[in-house]
Structure formats: C-alpha cells, structure tokens
Design a protein around this motif. Sequence first.
Motif, short mmCIF file in Angstrom:
data_model
loop_
_atom_site.label_atom_id
_atom_site.label_comp_id
_atom_site.label_asym_id
_atom_site.label_seq_id
_atom_site.Cartn_x
_atom_site.Cartn_y
_atom_site.Cartn_z
N ASP A 14 -16.45 -25.19 -2.08
CA ASP A 14 -17.79 -25.59 -2.51
C ASP A 14 -18.01 -25.45 -4.01
N VAL A 15 -16.99 -24.98 -4.74
CA VAL A 15 -17.13 -24.71 -6.18
C VAL A 15 -15.94 -25.33 -6.91
N GLU A 16 -16.20 -25.87 -8.09
CA GLU A 16 -15.10 -26.41 -8.90
C GLU A 16 -14.07 -25.32 -9.15
N PRO A 17 -12.77 -25.64 -9.01
CA PRO A 17 -11.73 -24.60 -9.20
C PRO A 17 -11.85 -23.83 -10.50
N SER A 18 -12.22 -24.51 -11.58
CA SER A 18 -12.31 -23.83 -12.87
C SER A 18 -13.47 -22.83 -12.92
N ARG A 19 -14.41 -22.95 -12.01
CA ARG A 19 -15.58 -22.06 -12.01
C ARG A 19 -15.57 -21.06 -10.86
N TYR A 20 -14.58 -21.18 -9.95
CA TYR A 20 -14.67 -20.37 -8.73
C TYR A 20 -14.49 -18.88 -9.01
N LEU A 21 -13.57 -18.51 -9.86
CA LEU A 21 -13.34 -17.10 -10.15
C LEU A 21 -14.62 -16.43 -10.63
N GLU A 22 -15.31 -17.08 -11.55
CA GLU A 22 -16.54 -16.50 -12.07
C GLU A 22 -17.65 -16.51 -11.02
N ALA A 23 -17.65 -17.51 -10.12
CA ALA A 23 -18.65 -17.54 -9.05
C ALA A 23 -18.49 -16.34 -8.13
N VAL A 24 -17.24 -15.98 -7.82
CA VAL A 24 -16.98 -14.80 -6.99
C VAL A 24 -17.45 -13.54 -7.71
N ARG A 25 -17.08 -13.40 -8.97
CA ARG A 25 -17.48 -12.23 -9.74
C ARG A 25 -18.99 -12.10 -9.83
N ALA A 26 -19.65 -13.22 -10.12
CA ALA A 26 -21.10 -13.19 -10.27
C ALA A 26 -21.79 -12.81 -8.97
N THR A 27 -21.38 -13.42 -7.86
CA THR A 27 -22.02 -13.12 -6.57
C THR A 27 -21.78 -11.67 -6.18
N ALA A 28 -20.59 -11.16 -6.47
CA ALA A 28 -20.30 -9.76 -6.18
C ALA A 28 -21.21 -8.84 -6.99
N GLN A 55 -10.01 -8.87 -3.94
CA GLN A 55 -9.60 -8.09 -5.11
C GLN A 55 -10.38 -8.51 -6.35
N THR A 56 -10.68 -9.80 -6.46
CA THR A 56 -11.51 -10.28 -7.56
C THR A 56 -12.89 -9.63 -7.52
N ALA A 57 -13.48 -9.55 -6.32
CA ALA A 57 -14.79 -8.92 -6.17
C ALA A 57 -14.74 -7.44 -6.54
N ILE A 58 -13.68 -6.77 -6.16
CA ILE A 58 -13.54 -5.35 -6.46
C ILE A 58 -13.46 -5.10 -7.96
N THR A 59 -12.70 -5.91 -8.67
CA THR A 59 -12.55 -5.70 -10.11
C THR A 59 -13.82 -6.03 -10.89
N ALA A 60 -14.75 -6.77 -10.25
CA ALA A 60 -16.00 -7.13 -10.91
C ALA A 60 -17.13 -6.16 -10.62
N THR A 61 -16.89 -5.17 -9.75
CA THR A 61 -17.96 -4.26 -9.32
C THR A 61 -17.48 -2.82 -9.35
N GLU A 62 -18.39 -1.91 -9.03
CA GLU A 62 -18.06 -0.48 -9.04
C GLU A 62 -17.98 0.13 -7.65
N ARG A 63 -18.71 -0.42 -6.68
CA ARG A 63 -18.73 0.22 -5.36
C ARG A 63 -18.74 -0.78 -4.21
N LEU A 64 -18.97 -2.05 -4.48
CA LEU A 64 -19.10 -3.06 -3.42
C LEU A 64 -17.83 -3.11 -2.57
N ALA A 65 -17.99 -3.19 -1.26
CA ALA A 65 -16.85 -3.29 -0.34
C ALA A 65 -16.74 -4.73 0.16
N CYS A 89 -5.15 2.12 -2.68
CA CYS A 89 -4.25 2.82 -3.60
C CYS A 89 -4.44 2.34 -5.04
N LEU A 90 -4.54 1.04 -5.22
CA LEU A 90 -4.60 0.46 -6.57
C LEU A 90 -5.97 0.64 -7.22
N HIS A 91 -7.03 0.59 -6.41
CA HIS A 91 -8.38 0.56 -6.96
C HIS A 91 -9.26 1.74 -6.53
#
Length: 341
Positions: A14-28, A55-65, A89-91
Amino acid sequence: MSLTVYSTCPQSKDVEPSRYLEAVRATARWSEEAGCAGMLVYTDNSIADPWLVAQTAITATERLAPLVAVQPVYMHPYTAASMVSSIACLHGRSVHLNMLAGGFKNDLVALGDRTEHDDRYARTVEYTQIMMGLLRGETVTHDGRWHQVENLKLAPACLPELQPEVLISGSSPAGRAAAAEIGATPIRYPEPLAETDPAEAPTGGGVRMGIIARDDADEAWRVAHERFPTDRTGQVAHAMAMRVSDSHWHHQLARRTRVETPPAELGSLLYGEPEPYWLGPFENYQSFCPYLVGSHDRVAAEVARYLERGVEVFVLDIPPDPEDLGHAGEVFSRATAAVGA
C-alpha cells in the motif's frame, strides 16, 4: 482491570517502496507515543517479510513490541523461535506473536498447502508448543503429526523478561480451543453489542477493530466516509474473496447488517447518536475489521461495554496519522475511567 492496545503497521503493497521504510518507522513512533504496547505486523504472500519489518520498528522506538504474524507454512518453528531470541539478544527487546492458522486461501494453495480449516489450528498448536518450549530454554523432543524434532535446543537463549506474548485468532470454535491449549489470548472480530444478548456474547480475550472518534459525531462520520468511501470495485472484490474464503470470522462479519445510511438519517440510541458499529470498510474491501465511529463519549461507552465483558486486548487498524491514534487514546481513557467508576 488490564488493558493492552496494539496498532497495526502499514503494508508494503500500500506504500511506494521508496517511502515504506519511513512509513514503518513513523507508524511505530506514533504508536509508542500514543501508549500502544505494540504494533501488529501482517504477513502474506504479497508483502514484505514481517521479521525485517519488525526489526525496523524496534530500531525506531524505545519500548514498542512488534506483534509479528507467524504463519507455520512459511518457516520451521525453530526458525521462528530463533528470530524471537535473536532480536532479544541484539536489541534487548521483546517481540510478541500473532499465531496464524489460516490466511488467504489462494496464498496457501500457491504454497502447496490445502490443509482443512480445523486441521490448520491443530498444526498451529503443535508449532507453537515447540516454539514456546524452545524459548523457555527447554530441550524439545516432539513426534507429532506436523512436526518432529529430537533433543532440540535454542541458542541464543531468550531471557524470561523478554518472552513473547502470544495471540491467536479466536473467532471459530477451533480457534478458541487452540488458544486454550497453548495459553494464547484469543482475538476475535467483535459483534455489534446492540444486536447481541449479553448472556450469549463472547467474553474475555481480545478484539480487532478500528476506531474513528472526534469531539463531534458528525465530524467523526464525515472522516469515516471520506476515508472509506463506497466503492463498487471493492464490493466486487469482497464478494470474490467471500467465495474462496473458509475463514470463520470473514463469514461471520459478512452476515452482519450492512450500514450504508448517512448517520444523520439513522435512529439515535445513546448520546443522540447512531450506533457506532460500522462495517463499511469491510464491505468495500478496504479493511478486514469492523469500526466504531462517533463522538469520543459514544465510542468510549461502547468500548466500556467490551471491557465490562472482560476484553483485555484491542488490536486497532492501520492508523493514517498520529492524530487518529490520539483520538483512540482519548476513547480508551474515557472508557477505562467509566468502567473504573
């Protein structure tokens, strides 16, 4: 009273590929700021891998699961357990699990899976038992119908405080039985309470729904119809999906009365507003869950009724912006205050 709220991540289709990473981060980020415990990440044959999205959502937030949808057809239970423990282990973060038994039927057929509905739940039970045993640090031996493992051990281990919460669809009898067997929270697509005898309404567990609430009911309904307009093409797609689906919840929702009338023409039942339960997005193939629409007070009163029936988990639809989550947060605040009072 316990209350856990999840949002839902946008889908890559539902999102342009070039914008999807930021859409995930923003929503998270929006979800975390709104107080959500986590964010559901879908999986199917047409969208990006949910573990990479998580993993993208985790790196954009502090506690969200991230609440990762896990389809047993896609990977071995050891691999899924390893994903959870590796992220921990990683995060140093927890990943929650939304266990699937079904999915889009054509997706399953394309993967060579023609397992019947109830058998898919039996398979998910077996899969989850192996996975959770590994995550608890057990050495697992299992000789089952679907999976066989011998003296299997997981590394790296998953710390007790990072063990995942487990959810599973609980709309069908097979789903509810599976939830009880694996100790998961059953999630259902909720019934309109105005049409349901309280003695017969399901209790406990969680529900999947959207919320559109504003200070003014007319404004809420305007937003709802603008966001999910009547769409003949979508209605045809919905009818086609119904013909191939064996999903209990899909057919359950489809049996509900269709609501097309503008809110000003509907009868008022509470707060001078129409009933908030709305299937417009579902019927036009724009979302797979019902919505509650109306003023903050009216929608909060309806949410409070679910809380009084023991519902403890709400999984919200994909938010279009942070404002929408803020309005939903106001609804939950008023609903919990009403139940507490």
